[in-house]
Design a protein around this motif. Structure first.
Motif, PDB file in Angstrom:
ATOM      1  N   VAL A 125       0.722  -1.182  -0.010  1.00 41.81           N
ATOM      2  CA  VAL A 125      -0.161  -0.036  -0.015  1.00 41.81           C
ATOM      3  C   VAL A 125       0.879   1.217  -0.012  1.00 41.81           C
ATOM      4  CG1 VAL A 125      -1.578   1.223   1.360  1.00 41.81           C
ATOM      5  CG2 VAL A 125      -1.835  -1.194   1.281  1.00 41.81           C
ATOM      6  N   LEU A 126       0.689   2.138  -1.107  1.00 43.25           N
ATOM      7  CA  LEU A 126       1.781   3.141  -1.423  1.00 43.25           C
ATOM      8  C   LEU A 126       0.953   4.601  -1.020  1.00 43.25           C
ATOM      9  CD1 LEU A 126       3.264   1.573  -4.386  1.00 43.25           C
ATOM     10  CD2 LEU A 126       4.078   1.335  -2.186  1.00 43.25           C
ATOM     11  N   PRO A 127       0.976   5.331   0.213  1.00 44.59           N
ATOM     12  CA  PRO A 127       0.224   6.381   0.038  1.00 44.59           C
ATOM     13  C   PRO A 127       1.206   7.690  -0.628  1.00 44.59           C
ATOM     14  CG  PRO A 127       0.292   5.378   2.538  1.00 44.59           C
ATOM     15  CD  PRO A 127       1.508   4.611   1.335  1.00 44.59           C
ATOM     16  N   VAL A 128       0.391   8.464  -1.399  1.00 46.52           N
ATOM     17  CA  VAL A 128       0.938   9.612  -1.949  1.00 46.52           C
ATOM     18  C   VAL A 128       0.149  11.094  -1.671  1.00 46.52           C
ATOM     19  CG1 VAL A 128      -0.086   9.350  -3.979  1.00 46.52           C
ATOM     20  CG2 VAL A 128       2.168  10.536  -3.907  1.00 46.52           C
ATOM     21  N   ARG A 129       0.976  11.896  -1.417  1.00 46.81           N
ATOM     22  CA  ARG A 129       0.224  13.307  -1.226  1.00 46.81           C
ATOM     23  C   ARG A 129       0.869  14.517  -2.006  1.00 46.81           C
ATOM     24  NH1 ARG A 129       0.456  15.550   5.294  1.00 46.81           N
ATOM     25  NH2 ARG A 129      -1.028  17.329   4.797  1.00 46.81           N
ATOM     26  N   HIS A 130       0.077  15.394  -2.307  1.00 45.86           N
ATOM     27  CA  HIS A 130       0.757  16.435  -3.222  1.00 45.86           C
ATOM     28  C   HIS A 130       1.846  17.068  -2.577  1.00 45.86           C
ATOM     29  CE1 HIS A 130       0.939  20.248  -5.177  1.00 45.86           C
ATOM     30  NE2 HIS A 130      -0.273  19.984  -5.977  1.00 45.86           N
ATOM     31  N   PRO A 131       2.839  17.111  -3.367  1.00 43.83           N
ATOM     32  CA  PRO A 131       4.271  17.449  -2.745  1.00 43.83           C
ATOM     33  C   PRO A 131       4.461  18.656  -2.142  1.00 43.83           C
ATOM     34  CG  PRO A 131       4.368  17.606  -5.164  1.00 43.83           C
ATOM     35  CD  PRO A 131       3.178  16.804  -4.721  1.00 43.83           C
ATOM     36  N   LEU A 132       3.680  19.689  -2.408  1.00 45.19           N
ATOM     37  CA  LEU A 132       3.849  21.038  -1.825  1.00 45.19           C
ATOM     38  C   LEU A 132       3.022  21.016  -0.446  1.00 45.19           C
ATOM     39  CD1 LEU A 132       3.503  23.605  -4.525  1.00 45.19           C
ATOM     40  CD2 LEU A 132       5.308  22.293  -3.964  1.00 45.19           C
ATOM     41  N   ASP A 133       2.207  20.092  -0.146  1.00 42.95           N
ATOM     42  CA  ASP A 133       1.646  19.748   1.169  1.00 42.95           C
ATOM     43  C   ASP A 133       2.546  18.907   2.091  1.00 42.95           C
ATOM     44  OD1 ASP A 133      -0.601  21.249   1.471  1.00 42.95           O
ATOM     45  OD2 ASP A 133      -1.698  19.792   0.287  1.00 42.95           O
ATOM     46  N   VAL A 134       3.377  18.272   1.373  1.00 41.61           N
ATOM     47  CA  VAL A 134       4.421  17.279   2.140  1.00 41.61           C
ATOM     48  C   VAL A 134       5.875  18.212   2.551  1.00 41.61           C
ATOM     49  CG1 VAL A 134       6.141  15.300   2.037  1.00 41.61           C
ATOM     50  CG2 VAL A 134       3.680  15.129   1.056  1.00 41.61           C
ATOM     51  N   ILE A 135       6.395  19.187   1.572  1.00 42.75           N
ATOM     52  CA  ILE A 135       7.365  19.766   1.837  1.00 42.75           C
ATOM     53  C   ILE A 135       7.647  20.491   3.164  1.00 42.75           C
ATOM     54  CG2 ILE A 135       8.915  21.520   1.128  1.00 42.75           C
ATOM     55  CD1 ILE A 135       8.000  20.480  -1.960  1.00 42.75           C
ATOM     56  N   PRO A 136       6.570  21.385   3.811  1.00 46.09           N
ATOM     57  CA  PRO A 136       6.986  21.944   5.109  1.00 46.09           C
ATOM     58  C   PRO A 136       7.379  21.024   6.126  1.00 46.09           C
ATOM     59  CG  PRO A 136       5.184  23.014   3.998  1.00 46.09           C
ATOM     60  CD  PRO A 136       5.543  21.560   3.247  1.00 46.09           C
ATOM     61  N   SER A 137       6.473  19.764   6.317  1.00 44.73           N
ATOM     62  CA  SER A 137       6.619  18.985   7.400  1.00 44.73           C
ATOM     63  C   SER A 137       7.871  18.151   7.343  1.00 44.73           C
ATOM     64  CB  SER A 137       5.439  18.149   7.367  1.00 44.73           C
ATOM     65  OG  SER A 137       5.376  17.032   8.388  1.00 44.73           O
ATOM     66  N   LEU A 138       8.126  17.871   5.957  1.00 45.16           N
ATOM     67  CA  LEU A 138       9.404  16.896   5.857  1.00 45.16           C
ATOM     68  C   LEU A 138      10.694  18.013   6.005  1.00 45.16           C
ATOM     69  CD1 LEU A 138      10.240  14.353   4.590  1.00 45.16           C
ATOM     70  CD2 LEU A 138       9.979  15.339   2.131  1.00 45.16           C
ATOM     71  N   LYS A 139      10.506  19.143   5.605  1.00 42.89           N
ATOM     72  CA  LYS A 139      11.535  20.109   6.039  1.00 42.89           C
ATOM     73  C   LYS A 139      11.778  20.023   7.434  1.00 42.89           C
ATOM     74  CE  LYS A 139      11.072  24.231   6.472  1.00 42.89           C
ATOM     75  NZ  LYS A 139      10.720  25.836   6.509  1.00 42.89           N
ATOM     76  N   ASP A 140      10.632  20.141   8.295  1.00 42.66           N
ATOM     77  CA  ASP A 140      10.794  20.025   9.908  1.00 42.66           C
ATOM     78  C   ASP A 140      11.573  18.729  10.077  1.00 42.66           C
ATOM     79  OD1 ASP A 140       9.954  22.481   9.973  1.00 42.66           O
ATOM     80  OD2 ASP A 140       7.526  21.593  10.381  1.00 42.66           O
ATOM     81  N   MET A 141      11.302  17.849   9.720  1.00 37.15           N
ATOM     82  CA  MET A 141      11.998  16.367  10.086  1.00 37.15           C
ATOM     83  C   MET A 141      13.458  16.683   9.628  1.00 37.15           C
ATOM     84  SD  MET A 141       9.350  13.177   8.741  1.00 37.15           S
ATOM     85  CE  MET A 141      10.664  12.107   9.369  1.00 37.15           C
ATOM     86  N   MET A 142      13.701  17.137   8.513  1.00 39.31           N
ATOM     87  CA  MET A 142      15.045  17.132   8.090  1.00 39.31           C
ATOM     88  C   MET A 142      16.106  18.161   9.154  1.00 39.31           C
ATOM     89  SD  MET A 142      14.996  17.384   3.972  1.00 39.31           S
ATOM     90  CE  MET A 142      14.853  15.684   3.131  1.00 39.31           C
ATOM     91  N   TYR A 143      15.270  19.183   9.541  1.00 40.19           N
ATOM     92  CA  TYR A 143      16.084  19.953  10.515  1.00 40.19           C
ATOM     93  C   TYR A 143      16.253  19.105  11.866  1.00 40.19           C
ATOM     94  CZ  TYR A 143      15.715  24.780   8.541  1.00 40.19           C
ATOM     95  OH  TYR A 143      15.852  25.850   7.610  1.00 40.19           O
ATOM     96  N   THR A 144      15.256  18.433  12.136  1.00 39.15           N
ATOM     97  CA  THR A 144      15.620  17.431  13.613  1.00 39.15           C
ATOM     98  C   THR A 144      16.596  16.371  13.165  1.00 39.15           C
ATOM     99  OG1 THR A 144      13.069  17.381  13.907  1.00 39.15           O
ATOM    100  CG2 THR A 144      14.533  15.706  15.081  1.00 39.15           C
ATOM    101  N   GLU A 145      16.728  15.861  12.000  1.00 37.13           N
ATOM    102  CA  GLU A 145      17.905  15.060  11.729  1.00 37.13           C
ATOM    103  C   GLU A 145      19.207  15.989  11.691  1.00 37.13           C
ATOM    104  OE1 GLU A 145      17.815  11.862  11.073  1.00 37.13           O
ATOM    105  OE2 GLU A 145      15.697  11.924  11.608  1.00 37.13           O
ATOM    106  N   PHE A 146      19.225  17.247  11.088  1.00 37.26           N
ATOM    107  CA  PHE A 146      20.464  18.007  11.116  1.00 37.26           C
ATOM    108  C   PHE A 146      20.884  18.211  12.465  1.00 37.26           C
ATOM    109  CE2 PHE A 146      22.426  22.119  10.439  1.00 37.26           C
ATOM    110  CZ  PHE A 146      23.465  21.745   9.723  1.00 37.26           C
ATOM    111  N   PHE A 147      20.146  18.346  13.494  1.00 35.06           N
ATOM    112  CA  PHE A 147      20.562  18.684  14.647  1.00 35.06           C
ATOM    113  C   PHE A 147      20.700  17.523  15.813  1.00 35.06           C
ATOM    114  CE2 PHE A 147      18.825  22.980  13.197  1.00 35.06           C
ATOM    115  CZ  PHE A 147      20.188  23.776  13.759  1.00 35.06           C
ATOM    116  N   GLY A 148      20.799  16.431  14.990  1.00 36.93           N
ATOM    117  CA  GLY A 148      20.986  15.271  15.903  1.00 36.93           C
ATOM    118  C   GLY A 148      19.865  14.379  16.129  1.00 36.93           C
ATOM    119  N   GLY A 149      18.799  14.322  15.429  1.00 31.01           N
ATOM    120  CA  GLY A 149      17.796  13.277  15.695  1.00 31.01           C
ATOM    121  C   GLY A 149      18.205  12.010  15.523  1.00 31.01           C
TER     122      GLY A 149
END
Length: 282
Positions: A125-149
């Motif tokens: 099962v492969l969920p997909v979502r409009h990319p422009l709705d995904v990008i802000p939340s995904l960016k937040d995840m990446m900040y967490t990774e960048f700062f040691g998550g």
């Protein structure tokens, strides 16, 4: 495509493992909650462990060592399959459920390996979502990774390569879904896309289609229990725990962005986004 939940074909599908994979923040946790609410399906938090198993085959002497002990290549695969499946089987049994679904988004990187490990007897099962709705939340995840998550080694690769911003998030969305489009095209009878927008605007229709694909009956009452049923905590999107219903209030927030930003990010994702029917003027 599956047309009925009755008959031999549906019986065979009910015995298959289920994997929910895709780009982070595309509705994978919502799909997990829905599946986990079904009376016959147990869907735990993200399992993660299957992504470590390809290293067994990459280690130069692991397989040759076993062959030198007289092991048969197929026997090695079957033994690993039994081990990998046993944890998920045990989880379903602990919940008194007939089958399991494993929702781990970043298995997209090892999707073909997972399919082989499960002997080409798994459903995706492969969920997909409009990319422009995904990008802000995904960016937040990446900040967490960048700062040691460091929760997701795949995300951190993109942070190191592209930075922890919208550009990296757009590239990640594009690459994940491009890969999965190819995989799904190779196993069309065992892979089904589920658009997040359909899931939150027409939930009965979208969920019935998903359960039919899995060979399961659909009772609309399941949707009323999604946020009432107990779902085990663990790896996954924690924000969903604050919700009480399936709603569409998180669709299309990017319309408020400056036009220049929308168009710049759209150029990155457009080649893949249009294949799902997404448009910049949606």
């Amino acid at each position: 495509m599956v047309e009925s939940t009755d008959g031999p074909a549906a019986d065979a599908r009910r015995k298959m493992g289920i994997f929910v994979i895709g780009c982070h923040r595309s509705g994978t946790t919502l799909v997990r909650y829905i599946l986990d609410t079904h009376p016959d399906i147990a869907c735990p938090p993200e399992s993660k462990y299957l992504a470590a198993l390809p290293e067994f085959f990459r280690y130069p002497k692991a397989v040759p060592g076993l062959l030198g002990m007289g092991a048969d290549p197929l026997a090695i695969l079957l033994r690993l399959h039994e081990m990998a499946r046993s944890f998920l089987d045990d989880y379903a049994e602990s919940k008194n459920k007939r089958r399991w679904a494993d929702k781990t988004p970043n298995y997209h990187r090892v999707a073909e390996f997972v399919d082989g490990l499960f002997l080409q007897q798994a459903l995706f099962v492969l969920p997909v979502r409009h990319p422009l709705d995904v990008i802000p939340s995904l960016k937040d995840m990446m900040y967490t990774e960048f700062f040691g998550g460091h929760d997701d080694p795949y995300l951190i690769e993109y942070v190191h390569r592209y930075g922890a911003g919208e550009y990296a998030a757009a590239k990640y969305w594009h690459d994940v879904n491009e890969h999965l489009l190819t995989m799904a095209a190779c196993i069309p009878e065992r892979a089904q896309w589920t658009r997040y927008e359909d899931l939150v605007t027409r939930p009965e229709e979208a969920v019935e289609r998903m359960f039919r694909f899995l060979g399961e009956d659909f009772d609309p009452a399941v949707l009323e229990k999604v946020f009432v049923a107990d779902h085990d905590p663990g790896f996954g999107f924690r924000g969903i725990a604050d919700r009480s219903s399936i709603d569409d209030d998180r669709v299309g927030k990017w319309h408020d962005w400056p036009e220049e930003k929308r168009r710049a990010l759209w150029e990155i994702v457009e080649p893949v986004a249009v294949r799902f029917g997404y448009r910049l003027d949606d």
